[in-house]
Scaffold this active site. Structure first.
Site, PDB file in Angstrom:
ATOM      1  N   LYS A 182     -17.413  11.640  67.552  1.00 16.50           N
ATOM      2  CA  LYS A 182     -16.921  11.109  66.279  1.00 16.50           C
ATOM      3  C   LYS A 182     -17.754  11.703  65.152  1.00 16.50           C
ATOM      4  O   LYS A 182     -18.901  12.120  65.365  1.00 16.50           O
ATOM      5  CB  LYS A 182     -17.019   9.586  66.236  1.00 16.50           C
ATOM      6  N   ASP A 222      -9.160  10.570  60.982  1.00 19.15           N
ATOM      7  CA  ASP A 222      -9.432   9.137  61.120  1.00 19.15           C
ATOM      8  C   ASP A 222      -9.207   8.559  59.729  1.00 19.15           C
ATOM      9  O   ASP A 222      -8.503   9.157  58.907  1.00 19.15           O
ATOM     10  CB  ASP A 222     -10.865   8.912  61.635  1.00 19.15           C
TER      11      ASP A 222
END
Length: 521
Positions: A182, A222
């Site tokens: 991430k 995201d």
């Protein structure tokens, strides 16, 4: 809760008291709740942990806290998985699951870099801003690191680590060859000009490009990072590398290597897996025969669905719920919530899509015909009635108070569209009250699954139709549910999908690590 139910719950939790006392100093989450039983099926109580197991669990959390001080979201995510896996640890035999967990819980690599970008002030002045870019390459046991980039004011190293940790198990559940990672930085695209967003994206890629590649690390979007931002970053990557490489990012436009249905995938996948859970469990709910028949025929007719958020996940989950006959009753953003007791109309959904995707506006700007706007309020604390809740905004949006209000409003199914949208305390409560609790690792895996499908198309120089991608997405989400469900069944916990998802994801990574010799000394 009546006297009989209270007594039954106390009997179930009694064996856990030694562990609860032992780890009481670790955090607010000091209980391990067992899913409530039904006359037709019940979960076995979690066995009492021996002293050595309890001490090792305590030690893992204590060590993590000392190595990652002040990173509360990361510790919360680790604790949620660790505590849910206690039934697995009790049956580990000659395996060392607890030791493996301590390895998996530490990121393989944390990349940090400077990001500089200009902002154009209203008075015409230009200011140079500096922030920190992150990429947490958490686990590559199953394949290249895979996970999104988040541009949001709340981003911190703790947030990125928690998201990367969750991504490990989510990606494992897809059964696709991808690891967990991430990234992101502190930045709010709202109210920024196209030039400001582009320059931020280019600066971010300057710090990131050395650390990514189709077989190393493949970022995606995201919160705050959609097709526009991915396009800007890919363009900068090509300029820096001097050659195209479609497989280095996913979430691209279909104009240059993107996949059909990538923007829709997380929302659609959320609805697909929720429907599978409804079909599996609905006969235990006192639903009318008509509603049960509708669920068996793959639709949501007669069900009221509350959704939080108003980004891609919320929008396309709502679209699919309505397509399948359900009523969508709410949305939210950082300015507040907007609701409809009767359910949003198609015209209102179209207006919301235009507002969010074209105008990039706030829900407060929507026309109010048969809608109620609640400024600065959580959608989960409005006391609305619903059957199904799909939290799709951000982490920790459902606390214990919100969970209690959902139950009081008749909610009997929660499937998480966001990452860790429910606090650990609220999860423990909900698992004793709901028929269905689907954790985000399983429920919102449709996005990363379709990203992996995009990777496959890029590698093979193919381009699949929407119908082909949708069919593959349905298959993946159905398989995720069956994997979590079967894992729970294997440990005599048929109602505990949190345990089922976490155990299945963990065991897949564990077996890969063991095969590669990472757990040998």
């Amino acid at each position: 809760m009546g006297p009989e139910e209270t007594q039954r719950t106390e009997i179930k939790l009694a064996p856990l008291v030694p562990l609860v006392v032992k780890i009481a100093n670790l955090s607010h989450r000091t209980q391990i709740c067992v899913h409530k039983s039904f006359s037709s099926a019940s979960s076995s109580p979690t066995p009492q942990l021996d002293k050595m197991t309890s001490e090792r669990i305590e030690g893992i959390l204590s060590d993590l806290k000392s190595r990652h001080p002040g990173q509360n979201e990361f510790i919360q995510a680790v604790e949620e998985v660790l505590m849910s896996l206690t039934p697995l640890f009790e049956k580990q035999g000659d395996e060392d699951y607890i030791g493996a967990f301590s390895v998996i819980a530490e990121p393989e690599r944390v990349v940090k870099f400077r990001v500089q970008y200009p902002t154009f002030e209203k008075d015409g002045d230009v200011k140079l801003r500096t922030t920190t870019g992150y990429r947490v390459q958490f686990n590559s046991a199953l394949g290249p690191y895979k996970g999104g980039l988040r541009f949001h004011p709340s981003v911190s190293e703790s947030i990125i680590k928690f998201l990367g940790f969750e991504q490990i198990f989510k990606n494992a559940l897809t059964n696709l060859p991808i690891g967990g990672g991430k990234g992101g930085c502190v930045f709010d695209p709202k109210g920024k000009s196209e030039s400001e967003v582009r320059l931020l994206c280019e600066s971010f890629m300057k710090g990131l490009y050395r650390h990514i590649g189709p077989n190393l690390d493949v970022p995606a979007g995201d919160i705050g990072v959609g097709g526009r931002e991915i396009g800007y970053m890919y363009g900068e990557y090509v300029r820096l590398r001097g050659q195209p490489d479609m497989g280095v990012l996913t979430g691209k436009s279909t104009d240059f290597g993107g996949s059909k249905l990538r923007p829709e995938a997380t929302g659609y996948g959320l609805v697909y897996i929720t429907l599978e859970a409804l079909k599996k469990y609905s006969h235990y709910r006192f639903l009318s025969e008509d509603k049960q028949a509708q669920i068996k025929e793959n639709n949501f007719k007669g069900l009221k669905v509350m959704i939080s958020g108003s980004g891609n996940v919320a929008q396309f989950a709502a679209e699919k719920v309505m397509e399948l006959g359900g009523s969508v009753c709410s949305f939210s953003d950082s300015s507040g919530a907007i609701t409809s007791e009767e359910g949003f109309t198609q015209a209102q959904i179209d207006e919301l899509f235009h507002l969010k995707n074209v105008k990039r506006g706030r829900l407060s700007e929507m026309s109010r015909d048969n809608l109620t706007y609640h400024e600065k309020q959580s959608v989960w604390k409005l006391g609305m009635q619903c059957d199904v809740a799909l939290p799709s905004a951000t982490q920790n949006e459902i606390d214990l108070e919100a969970a209690e209000m959902l139950v009081e409003g008749g909610c009997w199914c929660i499937a998480e569209g966001a990452n860790m949208p429910t606090t650990n305390e609220a999860v423990d409560f909900l698992k004793t009250k709901l028929e269905i609790y689907l954790p985000g690792k399983a429920a919102n895996a449709g996005g990363v699954a379709t990203s992996a499908l995009e990777m496959a198309q890029n590698s093979a120089r193919l381009f699949w139709t929407s119908e082909e991608v949708d069919e593959k997405l349905k298959g993946i989400m159905n398989n995720i549910f069956e994997t979590a469900y079967q894992s729970a069944q294997d440990f005599d916990r048929p109602w505990d999908l949190q345990f089922g998802a976490n155990a299945a994801g963990f065991l897949k990574v564990y077996k890969a690590y063991k095969s590669m010799g990472y757990l040998k000394f």
